[in-house]
Design a protein around this motif. Structure first.
Motif, PDB file in Angstrom:
ATOM      1  N   ILE A  58      50.440  28.136  35.548  1.00  0.00           N
ATOM      2  CA  ILE A  58      51.303  29.288  35.249  1.00  0.00           C
ATOM      3  C   ILE A  58      51.176  29.628  33.762  1.00  0.00           C
ATOM      4  O   ILE A  58      51.488  28.805  32.902  1.00  0.00           O
ATOM      5  N   HIS A  59      50.721  30.844  33.476  1.00  0.00           N
ATOM      6  CA  HIS A  59      50.613  31.293  32.078  1.00  0.00           C
ATOM      7  C   HIS A  59      51.721  32.271  31.709  1.00  0.00           C
ATOM      8  O   HIS A  59      51.981  32.496  30.536  1.00  0.00           O
ATOM      9  N   GLY A  60      52.344  32.900  32.723  1.00  0.00           N
ATOM     10  CA  GLY A  60      53.396  33.864  32.408  1.00  0.00           C
ATOM     11  C   GLY A  60      54.383  33.983  33.555  1.00  0.00           C
ATOM     12  O   GLY A  60      54.036  33.734  34.717  1.00  0.00           O
ATOM     13  N   VAL A 109      51.349  45.346  33.820  1.00  0.00           N
ATOM     14  CA  VAL A 109      52.227  44.169  33.878  1.00  0.00           C
ATOM     15  C   VAL A 109      52.783  43.943  35.286  1.00  0.00           C
ATOM     16  O   VAL A 109      52.800  42.817  35.783  1.00  0.00           O
ATOM     17  N   LEU A 110      53.246  45.026  35.920  1.00  0.00           N
ATOM     18  CA  LEU A 110      53.983  44.865  37.180  1.00  0.00           C
ATOM     19  C   LEU A 110      53.049  44.780  38.383  1.00  0.00           C
ATOM     20  O   LEU A 110      52.108  45.570  38.506  1.00  0.00           O
ATOM     21  N   PRO A 111      53.340  43.866  39.312  1.00  0.00           N
ATOM     22  CA  PRO A 111      52.590  43.853  40.568  1.00  0.00           C
ATOM     23  C   PRO A 111      52.994  45.074  41.406  1.00  0.00           C
ATOM     24  O   PRO A 111      54.073  45.646  41.190  1.00  0.00           O
ATOM     25  N   MET A 140      45.838  39.269  36.553  1.00  0.00           N
ATOM     26  CA  MET A 140      45.730  37.814  36.745  1.00  0.00           C
ATOM     27  C   MET A 140      46.101  37.512  38.206  1.00  0.00           C
ATOM     28  O   MET A 140      46.524  38.390  38.942  1.00  0.00           O
ATOM     29  N   ASP A 141      45.982  36.232  38.616  1.00  0.00           N
ATOM     30  CA  ASP A 141      46.480  35.866  39.952  1.00  0.00           C
ATOM     31  C   ASP A 141      47.995  35.936  39.890  1.00  0.00           C
ATOM     32  O   ASP A 141      48.613  35.222  39.093  1.00  0.00           O
ATOM     33  N   TYR A 194      52.368  34.492  36.904  1.00  0.00           N
ATOM     34  CA  TYR A 194      51.013  34.927  36.548  1.00  0.00           C
ATOM     35  C   TYR A 194      50.179  33.669  36.293  1.00  0.00           C
ATOM     36  O   TYR A 194      50.529  32.871  35.405  1.00  0.00           O
ATOM     37  N   LEU A 195      49.115  33.483  37.063  1.00  0.00           N
ATOM     38  CA  LEU A 195      48.352  32.234  36.990  1.00  0.00           C
ATOM     39  C   LEU A 195      46.929  32.447  36.493  1.00  0.00           C
ATOM     40  O   LEU A 195      46.319  33.492  36.753  1.00  0.00           O
ATOM     41  N   ARG A 196      46.451  31.437  35.776  1.00  0.00           N
ATOM     42  CA  ARG A 196      45.034  31.325  35.420  1.00  0.00           C
ATOM     43  C   ARG A 196      44.605  29.920  35.792  1.00  0.00           C
ATOM     44  O   ARG A 196      45.291  28.961  35.420  1.00  0.00           O
TER      45      ARG A 196
END
Ligand code: FAD
Length: 403
Positions: free
Chosen positions: A366-368, A185-187, A343-344, A360-362
């Motif tokens: 923005i998806h999250g 989850v975490l970057p 994800m990106d 969080y991008l797809r």
């Protein structure tokens, strides 16, 4: 054999929330809730957090007192799991041999821990955590001290490692298969902060350790990892994922989805008299329309509420974007949508590094969004995701974080 207008199988978050929602629509219809555990419905999140840290007490985490369930007109039958479901006759049967007719049925059985392979004879030194009864066993063992190995880089493992590191008399090893705790989850900048905090608390953190097997030698448990490394300890606790309890749904011939039961946006299954909610339900994502199954508290309550309303005759089109949360030492976060570090990702981090917003991008949408020590912004995060706007990573700076 007694007949109920509403029969709920399971007595957790989704079940409790469904029962309350049914009563809002229908104060009269008979309602039975059947639970496998002996404890009445309670909050599960404190089992790995507040109960250890002294923020919660066992008697404070029950969702309602038994007398309040009675006042609400809900009959609770606990400590006796349902083992049969006959959708043709609309009958369920319990382990103790009781049978009940239903007009409308909710399956809200949640899940059980994915087991850690454990050789026979060592089971009493290896602890999972799903229920209050599990917590009591684990807590008793923790008070006896010794060296514990915590396995699992997900939320449960991460929270258990925190909780145990704060107990007196325990030495804690913590093994994760990723590059750090919550790596999925975490970057990296946030994962590194968290890793440093575990070490500061005295936890021996072992990253990229893939559990292979377990044996006992001279009274010690020896865990072996894929790279040949070994860790010796007195006992083990772990959180390596959850398996949804799908057996009743499968036996009833309901249409399934990976890991769960397929339902529509009113939580109704392929059988028009059976609804499903909580960790077990795969429903259409309110934003993207794709199948979605979540294992979070807010999701369990919201899908339970939707199922209950729908069962009682209200037209329901589930629109709630569920959020989730966790606490790791003094770091706290809330998140909405799909938050996967593969994800990106764009991390908008404050100059001091103590606060951050992760996007969080797809396909540039923005998806999250994860809010790291940033509070009261869940609504904004939901609305940014729901806009489905095409964005560029560099435009995201300052969208939520104000630093
Ligand atoms: C230790 C822990 C900490 C957590 N912390 C967080 C957190 O911080 N944030 C967050 O968002 N989420 C958290 N979660 C996840 C969250 O608690 C779950 O997503 C939520 O409880 C799911 O609700 P549910 O009603 O679907 O299932 P459950 O809460 O699991 O309830 C299902 C109930 O059904 C019963 N049951 C199962 N089979 C049968 C049967 N055949 N007959 C009768 N009864 C049956 C079970 O015994 C159980 O009581 C945590 C989970 C755990 C275990």
């Amino acid at each position: 054999m007694k007949r109920y207008t509403y029969l709920i199988v399971g007595a957790g978050a989704a079940a409790a929330s469904a029962a309350s929602a049914i009563r809002k629509q229908d104060p009269q219809g008979s309602l039975l809730m059947l639970g496998a555990e002996s404890d009445p419905p309670y909050q599960r999140p404190p089992l790995s957090k507040g109960l250890w840290l002294g923020k919660d007490k066992e008697e404070e985490i029950t969702l309602k007192r038994p007398a309040d369930w009675e006042t609400l007109g809900v009959t609770l039958a606990l400590g006796d799991p349902v083992i049969n479901l006959d959708p043709e006759r609309c009958v369920v049967g319990t382990k103790a041999g009781k049978t009940f007719f239903y007009e409308k049925l909710l399956l809200a059985t949640g899940g059980q821990p994915r087991p850690l392979p454990t050789p026979p004879g060592l089971e009493n030194r290896v602890f999972s955590l799903r229920s209050l009864a599990d917590y009591r066993r684990l807590h008793t063992r923790a008070t006896e001290g010794g060296t514990v190995l915590v396995i699992g880089g997900g939320f449960l493992g991460a929270e258990l490692a925190v909780a145990l590191s704060l107990q007196p008399g325990l030495a804690v090893h913590y093994c994760v298969s990723g590059k750090g705790p919550l790596a999925h989850v975490l970057p990296p900048p946030l994962m590194e902060q968290v890793s440093a905090r575990y070490r500061e608390a005295g936890v021996q953190l072992h990253v990229e350790h893939h559990f292979k097997d377990l044996r006992s030698e001279s009274g010690q448990l020896i865990s072996r990892f894929a790279d040949g490394a070994e860790i010796s300890c007195d006992w083990i606790t772990y959180g390596i994922g959850m398996l949804s309890l799908t057996a009743l749904a499968e036996a009833a011939g309901l249409v399934m989805a990976p890991g769960g039961v397929r339902v529509d946006d009113g939580m109704r299954s392929s059988d028009p008299r059976i609804w499903v909610s909580g960790d077990l339900a795969t429903y259409p994502d309110p934003v993207w329309g794709t199948p979605l199954r979540l294992e979070h508290w807010d999701n369990a309550e919201a899908t339970g509420r939707a199922a209950g309303s729908s069962m009682a005759g209200k037209e329901v089109h589930f629109q709630h974007q569920s959020m989730f949360y966790s606490d790791i030492y003094e770091f706290g976060f809330e998140a909405v949508g799909e938050c996967r570090s593969d994800m990106d990702c764009y991390t908008d981090i404050s100059p001091g590094g103590d606060k951050a917003v992760v996007y969080y991008l797809r396909d540039d949408q923005i998806h999250g969004i994860l809010l790291w020590n940033v509070w009261d912004q869940v609504k904004t995060a939901r609305s940014l995701i729901a806009q489905k706007a095409v964005v560029h990573l560099q435009e995201l700076r300052g969208r939520i974080g104000d630093w």
